[in-house]
Scaffold this active site. Structure first.
Site, PDB file in Angstrom:
ATOM      1  N   TYR A 161      -1.385   4.580  -4.065  1.00 28.96           N
ATOM      2  CA  TYR A 161      -2.714   5.527  -3.665  1.00 28.96           C
ATOM      3  C   TYR A 161      -2.162   6.862  -3.084  1.00 28.96           C
ATOM      4  O   TYR A 161      -1.764   6.957  -1.888  1.00 28.96           O
ATOM      5  CB  TYR A 161      -3.417   4.463  -2.245  1.00 28.96           C
ATOM      6  CG  TYR A 161      -3.740   2.880  -2.424  1.00 28.96           C
ATOM      7  CD1 TYR A 161      -3.874   2.732  -3.701  1.00 28.96           C
ATOM      8  CD2 TYR A 161      -3.651   2.191  -1.662  1.00 28.96           C
ATOM      9  CE1 TYR A 161      -4.413   1.437  -4.046  1.00 28.96           C
ATOM     10  CE2 TYR A 161      -4.083   0.946  -1.670  1.00 28.96           C
ATOM     11  CZ  TYR A 161      -4.391   0.504  -3.265  1.00 28.96           C
ATOM     12  OH  TYR A 161      -4.839  -0.613  -3.404  1.00 28.96           O
TER      13      TYR A 161
ATOM     14  N   HIS B   2       1.702  -5.487  -7.313  1.00 28.81           N
ATOM     15  CA  HIS B   2       0.600  -4.690  -7.519  1.00 28.81           C
ATOM     16  C   HIS B   2       0.243  -4.455  -8.918  1.00 28.81           C
ATOM     17  O   HIS B   2       1.063  -3.823  -9.683  1.00 28.81           O
ATOM     18  CB  HIS B   2       0.545  -3.348  -6.938  1.00 28.81           C
ATOM     19  CG  HIS B   2      -0.377  -2.514  -6.840  1.00 28.81           C
ATOM     20  ND1 HIS B   2      -0.460  -1.134  -6.135  1.00 28.81           N
ATOM     21  CD2 HIS B   2      -1.739  -2.874  -7.048  1.00 28.81           C
ATOM     22  CE1 HIS B   2      -1.972  -0.836  -6.230  1.00 28.81           C
ATOM     23  NE2 HIS B   2      -2.524  -1.829  -6.531  1.00 28.81           N
TER      24      HIS B   2
END
Length: 337
Positions: A56, A140
């Site tokens: 992110y 992830h």
């Protein structure tokens, strides 16, 4: 705000979570002051679960979240981050990140689900956040890396959990089938399920939710607006579904669901937030929150009362599956239904 335990671990999550991807400049710039104000507003509202990742904003989300939490009592909140994408120097920067975040691309992401990669990623995250530990670590998006993720990354996380260095471990993805495999075949305690148990897609009922129920493990629901289509009272053409423009058929279906919601005195976004709690194994809904105003809206949606008859109507009209748990089932996990 209610709290629920993560599987058999000591970790507890508030029912609503703060998704920190947006404060990493997802799609557009978020001023640092707005990001800090969003975390402050979430704290004041009682949110104590916050989720971030190196991906992110190439570390920006982690840095901002860590700074906003620095003076908070460490035992009062739960932070999750993720592994699988190492941040390494970018030898050929073009100026702006190419994966949806408005940040400089001096770094790039490098897939790595090896044991060493996991350990390095966690160390880097702790440095960026300034935290002394992570409460939950997810793999992830290991969609294309099952073997290394299952054979190397998950055992490495399990070792850290068993040593008390991490509270719980799991995986986060936009698909449910592989998440079910992580629950059944690895030491995962929890999965973060994005977009597959929503008013428009209940495919998780075929795999990950039964696996969690059978094994006593937990599910965190993300992407409950399916990239935006369920985020407004009246969906319109051009809105996103699973990161792409929604088809006319999907917009029509979302509008029809919105009309049923309105008939019951509620709204489509409120129902979208409430729906995942219909399953007992869903312990948390995590929403992206960019500003204090967005935090306030999301908390208001979470707190809205949803009439029980809404789910019966949606089921009867074929908008949700017949095997979605009914409101009167004993032991179901719904908070407000």
């Amino acid at each position: 705000m209610g709290r629920r335990k993560v599987g058999s671990t000591p970790v507890e999550l508030t029912e609503l979570g703060f998704g920190a991807s947006t404060i990493g400049n997802l799609y557009r710039v978020t001023p640092a002051a707005d990001a800090a104000a969003a975390v402050d507003a979430a704290w004041e509202a009682g949110l104590r679960y916050l989720d971030t990742a190196p991906h992110y904003g190439l570390g920006l989300s982690e840095r901002r979240l860590g700074a906003a939490l620095r003076d908070r009592p460490r035992d009062e909140y739960v932070v999750s981050s993720k592994v699988g994408r190492l941040l390494v120097p970018n030898e050929a920067p073009r100026g702006v990140d190419s994966e949806g975040f408005v940040v400089r691309d001096d770094l790039r992401r490098q897939w790595d689900f090896s044991r060493d990669g996991v350990l390095r990623s966690i160390e880097d995250t702790l440095q960026r956040t300034g935290l002394d530990r992570l409460d939950i670590v997810y793999l992830h998006d290991p969609d294309d890396h099952w073997r290394q993720a299952a054979d190397e990354a998950m055992p490495a996380l399990a070792e850290l959990r068993d040593q008390g260095m991490i509270g719980a471990i799991g995986a986060g993805m936009n698909q449910s089938a592989m998440l079910a495999r992580f629950l059944r075949e690895t030491a995962a305690d929890v999965v973060m399920l994005a977009g597959r148990y929503t008013l428009l897609d209940q495919s998780a009922l075929d795999d990950v939710l039964p696996a969690a129920a059978e094994l006593g493990k937990s599910v965190v629901a993300a992407g409950v607006f399916n990239s935006g289509l369920l985020s407004r009272d009246r969906p319109t053409q051009g809105m996103k579904y699973d990161y792409q423009e929604a088809s006319p058929a999907l917009v029509t279906r979302a509008l029809a669901i919105a009309e049923v919601c309105a008939a019951h005195g509620t709204t489509l976004p409120a129902a979208a937030v409430a729906f995942p709690y219909s399953h007992p194994e869903v312990i948390n809904v995590t929403l992206g929150m960019r500003t204090a105003e967005q935090v306030g809206r999301n908390v208001e949606l979470y707190r809205q009362h949803i009439p029980e008859g809404l789910w019966d109507d949606l089921r009867a009209q074929g908008f949700i599956r017949s095997d979605v748990p009914a409101a009167n089932e004993p032991g179901r996990g719904a908070r407000c239904l």
